[in-house]
Design a protein around this motif. Sequence first.
Motif, PDB file in Angstrom:
ATOM      1  N   LEU A 109      -9.082   7.313  -4.955  1.00 12.54           N
ATOM      2  CA  LEU A 109      -7.825   8.060  -5.010  1.00 12.54           C
ATOM      3  C   LEU A 109      -6.648   7.202  -5.464  1.00 12.54           C
ATOM      4  CD1 LEU A 109      -8.209  10.003  -1.654  1.00 12.54           C
ATOM      5  CD2 LEU A 109      -8.132  11.044  -3.896  1.00 12.54           C
ATOM      6  N   LEU A 110      -6.749   5.906  -5.263  1.00 10.15           N
ATOM      7  CA  LEU A 110      -5.611   5.029  -5.509  1.00 10.15           C
ATOM      8  C   LEU A 110      -5.963   3.957  -6.538  1.00 10.15           C
ATOM      9  CD1 LEU A 110      -2.732   4.346  -4.581  1.00 10.15           C
ATOM     10  CD2 LEU A 110      -3.729   2.889  -2.836  1.00 10.15           C
ATOM     11  N   ARG A 121      -9.690  -4.446  15.306  1.00 15.00           N
ATOM     12  CA  ARG A 121      -9.127  -3.555  16.329  1.00 15.00           C
ATOM     13  C   ARG A 121      -9.765  -3.819  17.686  1.00 15.00           C
ATOM     14  NH1 ARG A 121      -4.958  -1.510  15.491  1.00 15.00           N
ATOM     15  NH2 ARG A 121      -5.409   0.020  13.887  1.00 15.00           N
ATOM     16  N   GLU A 162       2.588   1.787  -3.297  1.00 11.93           N
ATOM     17  CA  GLU A 162       1.613   2.231  -4.302  1.00 11.93           C
ATOM     18  C   GLU A 162       1.240   3.708  -4.071  1.00 11.93           C
ATOM     19  OE1 GLU A 162       0.307   0.102  -6.665  1.00 11.93           O
ATOM     20  OE2 GLU A 162      -1.010   1.616  -7.558  1.00 11.93           O
ATOM     21  N   LEU A 163       0.985   4.037  -2.822  1.00 14.33           N
ATOM     22  CA  LEU A 163       0.582   5.410  -2.494  1.00 14.33           C
ATOM     23  C   LEU A 163       1.689   6.410  -2.817  1.00 14.33           C
ATOM     24  CD1 LEU A 163      -1.087   4.714   0.963  1.00 14.33           C
ATOM     25  CD2 LEU A 163      -2.237   5.705  -1.001  1.00 14.33           C
ATOM     26  N   THR A 208      -7.978   1.039   5.079  1.00 10.84           N
ATOM     27  CA  THR A 208      -7.454   1.717   3.890  1.00 10.84           C
ATOM     28  C   THR A 208      -7.986   1.065   2.619  1.00 10.84           C
ATOM     29  OG1 THR A 208      -5.431   1.987   5.174  1.00 10.84           O
ATOM     30  CG2 THR A 208      -5.326   2.632   2.867  1.00 10.84           C
ATOM     31  N   ASN A 223     -10.680   6.099  -0.534  1.00  8.02           N
ATOM     32  CA  ASN A 223      -9.309   5.724  -0.874  1.00  8.02           C
ATOM     33  C   ASN A 223      -9.261   4.986  -2.204  1.00  8.02           C
ATOM     34  OD1 ASN A 223      -8.241   6.856   1.389  1.00  8.02           O
ATOM     35  ND2 ASN A 223      -8.113   4.954   2.546  1.00  8.02           N
ATOM     36  N   LEU A 263       0.828  -1.216   0.000  1.00  7.30           N
ATOM     37  CA  LEU A 263       0.000   0.000   0.000  1.00  7.30           C
ATOM     38  C   LEU A 263       0.857   1.259   0.000  1.00  7.30           C
ATOM     39  CD1 LEU A 263      -2.905  -0.545   2.563  1.00  7.30           C
ATOM     40  CD2 LEU A 263      -3.147   0.422   0.286  1.00  7.30           C
ATOM     41  N   LYS A 275      -2.529   4.268  10.930  1.00  6.79           N
ATOM     42  CA  LYS A 275      -3.165   3.189  10.162  1.00  6.79           C
ATOM     43  C   LYS A 275      -4.547   2.967  10.730  1.00  6.79           C
ATOM     44  CE  LYS A 275       0.004  -0.037  10.997  1.00  6.79           C
ATOM     45  NZ  LYS A 275       0.793  -1.277  10.983  1.00  6.79           N
ATOM     46  N   THR A 306       2.088   7.055  -6.367  1.00  8.18           N
ATOM     47  CA  THR A 306       0.957   7.853  -6.848  1.00  8.18           C
ATOM     48  C   THR A 306       1.130   9.334  -6.494  1.00  8.18           C
ATOM     49  OG1 THR A 306      -0.441   5.940  -6.443  1.00  8.18           O
ATOM     50  CG2 THR A 306      -1.587   8.011  -6.839  1.00  8.18           C
ATOM     51  N   ALA A 330      -6.240  -4.955  11.278  1.00 11.73           N
ATOM     52  CA  ALA A 330      -6.823  -3.657  11.669  1.00 11.73           C
ATOM     53  C   ALA A 330      -6.101  -2.508  10.975  1.00 11.73           C
ATOM     54  CB  ALA A 330      -6.738  -3.488  13.184  1.00 11.73           C
ATOM     55  N   GLY A 331      -4.804  -2.658  10.764  1.00 11.37           N
ATOM     56  CA  GLY A 331      -4.006  -1.585  10.181  1.00 11.37           C
ATOM     57  C   GLY A 331      -4.265  -1.367   8.709  1.00 11.37           C
ATOM     58  N   PHE A 373      -4.660   4.095   6.747  1.00 12.36           N
ATOM     59  CA  PHE A 373      -4.238   5.359   6.161  1.00 12.36           C
ATOM     60  C   PHE A 373      -5.420   6.160   5.638  1.00 12.36           C
ATOM     61  CE2 PHE A 373      -0.472   2.623   5.056  1.00 12.36           C
ATOM     62  CZ  PHE A 373       0.353   3.159   6.013  1.00 12.36           C
ATOM     63  N   ASP A 374      -5.365   7.457   5.894  1.00 13.22           N
ATOM     64  CA  ASP A 374      -6.184   8.397   5.149  1.00 13.22           C
ATOM     65  C   ASP A 374      -5.231   8.919   4.071  1.00 13.22           C
ATOM     66  OD1 ASP A 374      -6.987  10.950   4.218  1.00 13.22           O
ATOM     67  OD2 ASP A 374      -8.404  11.103   5.862  1.00 13.22           O
ATOM     68  N   ILE A 375      -5.548   8.660   2.836  1.00 13.07           N
ATOM     69  CA  ILE A 375      -4.593   8.939   1.765  1.00 13.07           C
ATOM     70  C   ILE A 375      -4.216  10.414   1.698  1.00 13.07           C
ATOM     71  CG2 ILE A 375      -4.286   8.906  -0.753  1.00 13.07           C
ATOM     72  CD1 ILE A 375      -5.674   6.211  -0.774  1.00 13.07           C
ATOM     73  N   ASN A 376      -5.211  11.278   1.887  1.00  9.99           N
ATOM     74  CA  ASN A 376      -4.900  12.712   1.839  1.00  9.99           C
ATOM     75  C   ASN A 376      -3.968  13.114   2.971  1.00  9.99           C
ATOM     76  OD1 ASN A 376      -6.347  13.406  -0.489  1.00  9.99           O
ATOM     77  ND2 ASN A 376      -8.266  13.402   0.669  1.00  9.99           N
ATOM     78  N   ARG A 430      -0.460  11.919   2.167  1.00  7.39           N
ATOM     79  CA  ARG A 430       0.119  12.798   1.143  1.00  7.39           C
ATOM     80  C   ARG A 430       0.634  14.090   1.793  1.00  7.39           C
ATOM     81  NH1 ARG A 430      -1.901  13.103  -4.255  1.00  7.39           N
ATOM     82  NH2 ARG A 430      -3.887  12.302  -3.500  1.00  7.39           N
ATOM     83  N   ARG A 487      -6.036  -4.249  -6.622  1.00  2.00           N
ATOM     84  CA  ARG A 487      -5.063  -5.351  -6.645  1.00  2.00           C
ATOM     85  C   ARG A 487      -4.599  -5.681  -5.214  1.00  2.00           C
ATOM     86  NH1 ARG A 487       0.059  -4.480  -6.408  1.00  2.00           N
ATOM     87  NH2 ARG A 487      -0.099  -2.345  -7.195  1.00  2.00           N
ATOM     88  N   ILE A 488      -4.344  -4.639  -4.427  1.00  2.00           N
ATOM     89  CA  ILE A 488      -3.860  -4.860  -3.056  1.00  2.00           C
ATOM     90  C   ILE A 488      -4.969  -5.465  -2.200  1.00  2.00           C
ATOM     91  CG2 ILE A 488      -2.835  -3.762  -1.028  1.00  2.00           C
ATOM     92  CD1 ILE A 488      -1.796  -1.561  -2.961  1.00  2.00           C
TER      93      ILE A 488
END
Lengths: 325, 123
Positions: free
Chosen positions: B6-7, B72, A18-19, B61, B3, A15, A107, A22, B56-57, A109-112, A115, B12-13
């Motif tokens: 955005l990704l 969690r 990849e992030l 996402t 997400n 992840l 974790k 990106t 949980a981690g 993750f909030d992608i924003n 970033r 795939r993941i």
Amino acid sequence: MRILAVDDDPIILELVAELLVTFGHHDVDTAGSAAEALEIVGDPQSDLYDCFLLDIQMPEMDGIQLCRKLRETSRYVRTPILMITAMSDKAYIDNAFSAGATDYVTKPFDINELRERITTAEARIAGEGALTKKIFAVSRGTEPQEQVKVALNEPVTIMDVDGVIDYFAFENYVSQLSRGSLFGSTVFGFAIRGIASLYRQSTAFGFECLITDTAEAISDCLQGNQFLITYAGNGAFICVVEGGYRPDLERLTDMVNLCIHDMDLHFCDGRKLDFRVAPGEAQRMIWRGNGNAMEAVILAHQTAEDEALRREKMQNDFWLTERAG
Amino acid sequence: MSNADLLPGIARIRARFVGMLGDRLSELESLVASGNGIVPEPAALNDAKAILHKIAGSAGTLGLQDLGEAARTCENDIICYLDTGAPGLPKIFNDLGDFAELAEDLLEEEQPEDAELAQAVHA
């Protein structure tokens, strides 16, 4: 940036890779354990990394220990280190900052958010240049030749003093934590009285000793609490203490001043160096929003500087009054 | 915007995550059943906690918030139990059951073969 991400979960590594790709033209390597990461960075053929992402909770050597190991190497003494952590790991976060982390992401993750943290680290690298000139360390030897004197108002990183962290990391810590859990934290500052005069009289090395010794005194006096301290420049230190700590600042100031006095400090030319710190106003950080948390830090800093000036002025006025009488 | 929007590579993941979920579930099952079959060994609970921590981690996402939160909860239960003895094992087993149910539903939806395998292990 060239980034090394370390996590024992292959999904997280995938992840993150990849992030980061990106987000920009980042070159990302991954390691599944701290041992593997140390092997990679220890390889003399390996190019330098610009940034690290370390998971805190890993088996055997965890991310905090790895962070400390990286900071012990001259190559990575100031490289941004972002810790990856679950949201419930508050105590780990404090320990990670103490070990030299500059920031953290949670974790899942909030992608924003990720970033933004990476962009901040990148901006830090781009803006800093010759970072090593701004590091003060307790483990200094004799006075080095041709040392560049930092500007009086410049924040510097103090190494090897318990709980003392980089100013940039401190800002990240406060602004990040305020989103979730700064419950019960108190922030307050100390400023060295007559700092401008002390600065003028000191060599570069002497000023480094002055600041580092003061940081040590404050750190020693806060032992027994969970705390972080930073040097904000201009002789001012900011401390954040967790766990509902309500400081008796006058008493604490006396303790710090006594500690400094007991260090029996001298200028490089042998003159006795006798100085004191003054406290600012303590600020509680409960329920403060993101911006307000930083405002509390600024207020703690400002009031400490004001108090240092006030006490110096009061002392001068006292002598004038004595003379007039 | 999620997400996933955005990704581009998230599908795939996520597929890899789901692919690993069956094995992780089976491993959790055997760890919790360790010891005398009634009270799991602390070391086994620690290992179970590490697996739940990973799930949980990453689950949130990948758009699997419920699964991540359930993992969690179980992780926190185990941390508390190992530190203080509370909450009791019934609560831990109950929360693990809820988590396993969510995981099995996901497997059934996305990887029916793995779901059958996981159910066979539970049986």
